[in-house]
Design a protein around this motif. Sequence first.
Motif, PDB file in Angstrom:
ATOM      1  N   UNK A  61      10.526 -17.125   1.233  1.00 59.64           N
ATOM      2  CA  UNK A  61       9.262 -16.866   1.912  1.00 59.64           C
ATOM      3  C   UNK A  61       8.962 -15.373   1.956  1.00 59.64           C
ATOM      4  N   UNK A  62       7.690 -15.023   1.879  1.00 58.17           N
ATOM      5  CA  UNK A  62       7.314 -13.607   1.939  1.00 58.17           C
ATOM      6  C   UNK A  62       7.618 -13.014   3.307  1.00 58.17           C
ATOM      7  N   UNK A  63       7.517 -13.830   4.357  1.00 55.58           N
ATOM      8  CA  UNK A  63       7.858 -13.383   5.705  1.00 55.58           C
ATOM      9  C   UNK A  63       9.017 -14.216   6.223  1.00 55.58           C
ATOM     10  N   UNK A  64      10.184 -13.647   6.242  1.00 59.71           N
ATOM     11  CA  UNK A  64      11.385 -14.358   6.688  1.00 59.71           C
ATOM     12  C   UNK A  64      11.683 -14.124   8.167  1.00 59.71           C
ATOM     13  N   UNK A  65      10.875 -13.317   8.830  1.00 60.44           N
ATOM     14  CA  UNK A  65      11.174 -12.905  10.201  1.00 60.44           C
ATOM     15  C   UNK A  65      10.953 -14.017  11.217  1.00 60.44           C
ATOM     16  N   UNK A  66       9.980 -14.920  10.987  1.00 69.20           N
ATOM     17  CA  UNK A  66       9.728 -15.997  11.926  1.00 69.20           C
ATOM     18  C   UNK A  66       9.050 -17.165  11.228  1.00 69.20           C
ATOM     19  N   UNK A  67       8.983 -18.304  11.929  1.00 72.44           N
ATOM     20  CA  UNK A  67       8.389 -19.520  11.372  1.00 72.44           C
ATOM     21  C   UNK A  67       6.907 -19.642  11.679  1.00 72.44           C
ATOM     22  N   UNK A  68       6.442 -19.075  12.771  1.00 75.39           N
ATOM     23  CA  UNK A  68       5.041 -19.204  13.128  1.00 75.39           C
ATOM     24  C   UNK A  68       4.796 -18.687  14.530  1.00 75.39           C
ATOM     25  N   UNK A  69       3.620 -19.005  15.061  1.00 79.21           N
ATOM     26  CA  UNK A  69       3.234 -18.454  16.350  1.00 79.21           C
ATOM     27  C   UNK A  69       2.639 -19.521  17.263  1.00 79.21           C
ATOM     28  N   UNK A  70       2.797 -19.290  18.563  1.00 73.37           N
ATOM     29  CA  UNK A  70       2.103 -20.039  19.603  1.00 73.37           C
ATOM     30  C   UNK A  70       1.081 -19.078  20.187  1.00 73.37           C
ATOM     31  N   UNK A  71      -0.196 -19.334  19.925  1.00 72.85           N
ATOM     32  CA  UNK A  71      -1.267 -18.428  20.339  1.00 72.85           C
ATOM     33  C   UNK A  71      -1.938 -18.942  21.602  1.00 72.85           C
ATOM     34  N   UNK A  72      -2.051 -18.095  22.600  1.00 73.93           N
ATOM     35  CA  UNK A  72      -2.681 -18.469  23.859  1.00 73.93           C
ATOM     36  C   UNK A  72      -4.193 -18.524  23.739  1.00 73.93           C
ATOM     37  N   UNK A  73      -4.844 -19.156  24.693  1.00 76.29           N
ATOM     38  CA  UNK A  73      -6.300 -19.296  24.635  1.00 76.29           C
ATOM     39  C   UNK A  73      -7.011 -17.966  24.794  1.00 76.29           C
ATOM     40  N   UNK A  74      -6.312 -16.970  25.355  1.00 80.67           N
ATOM     41  CA  UNK A  74      -6.917 -15.659  25.516  1.00 80.67           C
ATOM     42  C   UNK A  74      -6.349 -14.629  24.537  1.00 80.67           C
ATOM     43  N   UNK A  75      -5.617 -15.104  23.541  1.00 81.18           N
ATOM     44  CA  UNK A  75      -5.204 -14.219  22.451  1.00 81.18           C
ATOM     45  C   UNK A  75      -3.756 -13.792  22.438  1.00 81.18           C
ATOM     46  N   UNK A  76      -3.028 -13.929  23.553  1.00 78.34           N
ATOM     47  CA  UNK A  76      -1.616 -13.560  23.528  1.00 78.34           C
ATOM     48  C   UNK A  76      -0.836 -14.531  22.649  1.00 78.34           C
ATOM     49  N   UNK A  77       0.292 -14.107  22.153  1.00 79.76           N
ATOM     50  CA  UNK A  77       1.069 -15.001  21.292  1.00 79.76           C
ATOM     51  C   UNK A  77       2.571 -14.815  21.457  1.00 79.76           C
ATOM     52  N   UNK A  78       3.282 -15.882  21.153  1.00 85.09           N
ATOM     53  CA  UNK A  78       4.738 -15.898  21.094  1.00 85.09           C
ATOM     54  C   UNK A  78       5.124 -16.375  19.708  1.00 85.09           C
ATOM     55  N   UNK A  79       6.337 -16.074  19.285  1.00 79.72           N
ATOM     56  CA  UNK A  79       6.766 -16.426  17.937  1.00 79.72           C
ATOM     57  C   UNK A  79       7.800 -17.540  17.941  1.00 79.72           C
ATOM     58  N   UNK A  80       7.662 -18.433  16.966  1.00 76.60           N
ATOM     59  CA  UNK A  80       8.681 -19.444  16.714  1.00 76.60           C
ATOM     60  C   UNK A  80       9.670 -18.894  15.693  1.00 76.60           C
ATOM     61  N   UNK A  81      10.931 -19.137  15.910  1.00 81.96           N
ATOM     62  CA  UNK A  81      11.943 -18.710  14.948  1.00 81.96           C
ATOM     63  C   UNK A  81      13.074 -19.727  14.918  1.00 81.96           C
ATOM     64  N   UNK A  82      13.862 -19.692  13.850  1.00 82.14           N
ATOM     65  CA  UNK A  82      15.022 -20.566  13.734  1.00 82.14           C
ATOM     66  C   UNK A  82      16.169 -19.975  14.539  1.00 82.14           C
ATOM     67  N   UNK A  83      16.809 -20.804  15.335  1.00 80.01           N
ATOM     68  CA  UNK A  83      17.965 -20.344  16.091  1.00 80.01           C
ATOM     69  C   UNK A  83      19.034 -19.873  15.107  1.00 80.01           C
ATOM     70  N   UNK A  84      19.517 -18.664  15.278  1.00 81.66           N
ATOM     71  CA  UNK A  84      20.471 -18.086  14.360  1.00 81.66           C
ATOM     72  C   UNK A  84      19.826 -17.258  13.273  1.00 81.66           C
TER      73      UNK A  84
END
Length: 209
Positions: A61-84
């Motif tokens: 993958x071009x971006x190996x740092x994380x799997x995706x994002x959880x984006x809030x309704x007002x724009x804030x976000x958290x990242x999904x990643x693989x444990x380990x």
Amino acid sequence: MNKPVVGLCVGLLSMVILIGGCASQGEVINLAVPALRDPGNAPVSKNAGPKVGVVRFEDKRSNKAWLGTLTGRFGGEERFNVRGNDAGQAVANALADYLRSKGWQAAVVTDATQASNDVALSGEIQDLSVDAKKGFFSTGLTSKSKVMVQGSNRGDGSKVRMTLTGTGENSVFWFSQDDAQELVNDVLTESFHKLTSQTKFEGGALKLK
């Protein structure tokens, strides 16, 4: 909980994800791949299928740092990643887990030439992601994967290659971590199914039907 609608592309694959814990804005949400099971539901080999060694997949993958994002309704976000932080190992673990549930004698190995195996499975992760976006009245979720899998037969030296892709989406009114887990699980289970349904073990070798 709404049932996710899973759409499958030309070919398919890879992995079961369990989202653990809550995260504040900006945090990384670690994902366990494959999903954790109750001890009573753990897959048990029937010792009838081929002996398969699954090698860690190469993450392309071009971006190996994380799997995706959880984006809030007002724009804030958290990242999904693989444990380990190792998606390649996670895919190998998930594939072996699924194959065992289908009666194959599968195990994760470090050496593709391990003599006790009839077949060595390896490959590349070309795409793997899960995203969720919260709105005022719903949360939309998407997941997709694209994995190239190669089976190397120890007996005759032949090889089988498949590109497995899968996509899924869902929309829920009240978002919970279980919704993301269920969507990813459905996408990857259907993807793995293509590998087992379109191949056969004949003459000591894995072949396309």
